[in-house]
Enzyme design. Structure first.
Site, PDB file in Angstrom:
ATOM      1  N   SER A  31      67.523  -1.660  34.689  1.00 60.96           N
ATOM      2  CA  SER A  31      67.713  -3.032  35.195  1.00 60.96           C
ATOM      3  C   SER A  31      67.207  -4.089  34.215  1.00 60.96           C
ATOM      4  CB  SER A  31      67.006  -3.189  36.543  1.00 60.96           C
ATOM      5  OG  SER A  31      65.610  -2.975  36.380  1.00 60.96           O
ATOM      6  N   THR A  32      66.180  -3.786  33.450  1.00 59.16           N
ATOM      7  CA  THR A  32      65.639  -4.802  32.523  1.00 59.16           C
ATOM      8  C   THR A  32      66.623  -5.104  31.402  1.00 59.16           C
ATOM      9  OG1 THR A  32      63.452  -3.887  33.010  1.00 59.16           O
ATOM     10  CG2 THR A  32      63.602  -5.416  31.157  1.00 59.16           C
ATOM     11  N   ALA A  87      61.663   1.139  29.960  1.00 58.43           N
ATOM     12  CA  ALA A  87      60.789   2.292  30.110  1.00 58.43           C
ATOM     13  C   ALA A  87      60.224   2.306  31.524  1.00 58.43           C
ATOM     14  CB  ALA A  87      59.644   2.250  29.105  1.00 58.43           C
ATOM     15  N   ASP A  88      59.870   3.491  31.984  1.00 56.55           N
ATOM     16  CA  ASP A  88      59.261   3.603  33.305  1.00 56.55           C
ATOM     17  C   ASP A  88      57.753   3.473  33.220  1.00 56.55           C
ATOM     18  OD1 ASP A  88      61.660   4.091  34.746  1.00 56.55           O
ATOM     19  OD2 ASP A  88      61.706   6.039  33.788  1.00 56.55           O
ATOM     20  N   GLU A 107      69.639   8.252  25.935  1.00 50.03           N
ATOM     21  CA  GLU A 107      68.725   7.208  25.455  1.00 50.03           C
ATOM     22  C   GLU A 107      67.909   7.708  24.273  1.00 50.03           C
ATOM     23  OE1 GLU A 107      66.675   6.524  29.101  1.00 50.03           O
ATOM     24  OE2 GLU A 107      67.811   4.708  29.560  1.00 50.03           O
TER      25      GLU A 107
HETATM   26  O1  DER Z   1      65.952   5.311  32.989  1.00 51.40           O
HETATM   27  C1  DER Z   1      65.470   4.743  32.014  1.00 51.40           C
HETATM   28  O2  DER Z   1      64.970   5.301  31.026  1.00 51.40           O
HETATM   29  C2  DER Z   1      65.383   3.241  32.074  1.00 51.40           C
HETATM   30  O3  DER Z   1      65.407   2.668  30.800  1.00 51.40           O
HETATM   31  C3  DER Z   1      64.081   2.966  32.774  1.00 51.40           C
HETATM   32  O4  DER Z   1      63.092   3.620  32.065  1.00 51.40           O
HETATM   33  C4  DER Z   1      63.737   1.504  32.881  1.00 51.40           C
HETATM   34  O5  DER Z   1      64.440   1.032  33.938  1.00 51.40           O
HETATM   35  P1  DER Z   1      64.117  -0.416  34.540  1.00 51.40           P
HETATM   36  O6  DER Z   1      64.304  -1.384  33.382  1.00 51.40           O
HETATM   37  O7  DER Z   1      65.143  -0.572  35.604  1.00 51.40           O
HETATM   38  O8  DER Z   1      62.712  -0.408  35.049  1.00 51.40           O
END
Ligand code: DER
Length: 236
Positions: A31-32, A87-88, A107
């Protein structure tokens, strides 16, 4: 909300700092990154930049096309100037947990082809150790037939709890863009003591049937954390 303000601030700052004319840019998933692609599109238009985008997932592909950006792939552009992704969770050594969105394999491939790997994340992802803020655990992409033996092996060696990721709006397991399954490993916090993650990652990746893990060890060059007030904290 503060989280959205943080995502937007991190995304905009990273694109402001790193996007230049004539770049091939790897586009992450989640989403970011949506805000980063929007910012790329607005700079391309405003500054007439020549930018080619390479997606890390079907979602990223749709995002690139929806924003009218030029899309390509690793076959035509195996070396990228810049890769931006979410990233999470990020630990104090700038190791990442990724894969919340189930796109970790593509990724990591795209990130490995980039000269610069820049992470954008809201403040919730900023940790000292993995698990401080992260709920789900470490995603592992596996070949479907191997998921159960891998589950047993990881549990036997490292403990914790490891579950097949089941879909919310489809019966059965989540199936990745590559046609594989995802295991979510809620690891034992003791694994954060000392610098064990590089070895743990190598051991798991070497298991037959494992495609890749959501552990991105020593790959990120810089992380932009967006705070709730719209300001940005950089770690590198
Ligand atoms: O799935 C992934 O690796 C995404 O990049 C995740 O790590 C980040 O997702 P977000 O931006 O929705 O928090």
């Amino acid at each position: 909300s503060g989280v959205v303000a943080g995502k937007q601030a991190a995304a905009r700052a990273a694109v402001e700092d790193h996007l230049k004319d004539n770049q091939v840019v790897g586009v992450g998933s989640g989403s970011t990154i949506v805000y980063a692609v929007e910012k790329i599109a607005s700079r391309v238009k405003a500054e007439n930049l020549k930018i080619i985008c390479v997606p890390t997932s079907f979602q990223a592909r749709q995002l690139i096309l929806e924003n009218g950006l030029v899309i390509s792939d690793l076959e035509q552009h195996p070396q990228l100037d810049l890769v931006i992704d979410g990233a999470d969770e990020v630990d104090s050594s700038l190791n990442l947990i990724k894969g919340g969105g189930g796109c970790l394999t593509q990724e990591k491939i795209v990130a490995s082809c980039g000269k610069k790997f820049i992470i954008i994340a809201d403040y919730r992802k900023d940790s000292v150790n993995f698990g401080d803020n992260y709920a789900e655990g470490i995603p592992i992409e596996v070949i479907p037939l191997a998921y159960h033996p891998i589950q047993l092996k990881i549990k036997e060696i490292y403990g914790g709890d490891i579950k097949l990721r089941v879909a919310k709006r489809k019966a059965g397991p989540v199936v990745t863009d590559n046609g594989n399954f995802i295991l979510d490993w809620k690891f034992d916090p003791s694994l954060c003591i000392g610098n064990q993650w590089p070895t743990i990652n190598q051991t798991i990746v070497a298991m037959p049937g494992v495609v890749d893990t959501g552990l991105f060890i020593d790959m990120a060059e810089r992380v932009y954390f967006g705070l709730a007030d719209g300001s940005v904290r950089i770690r590198e």
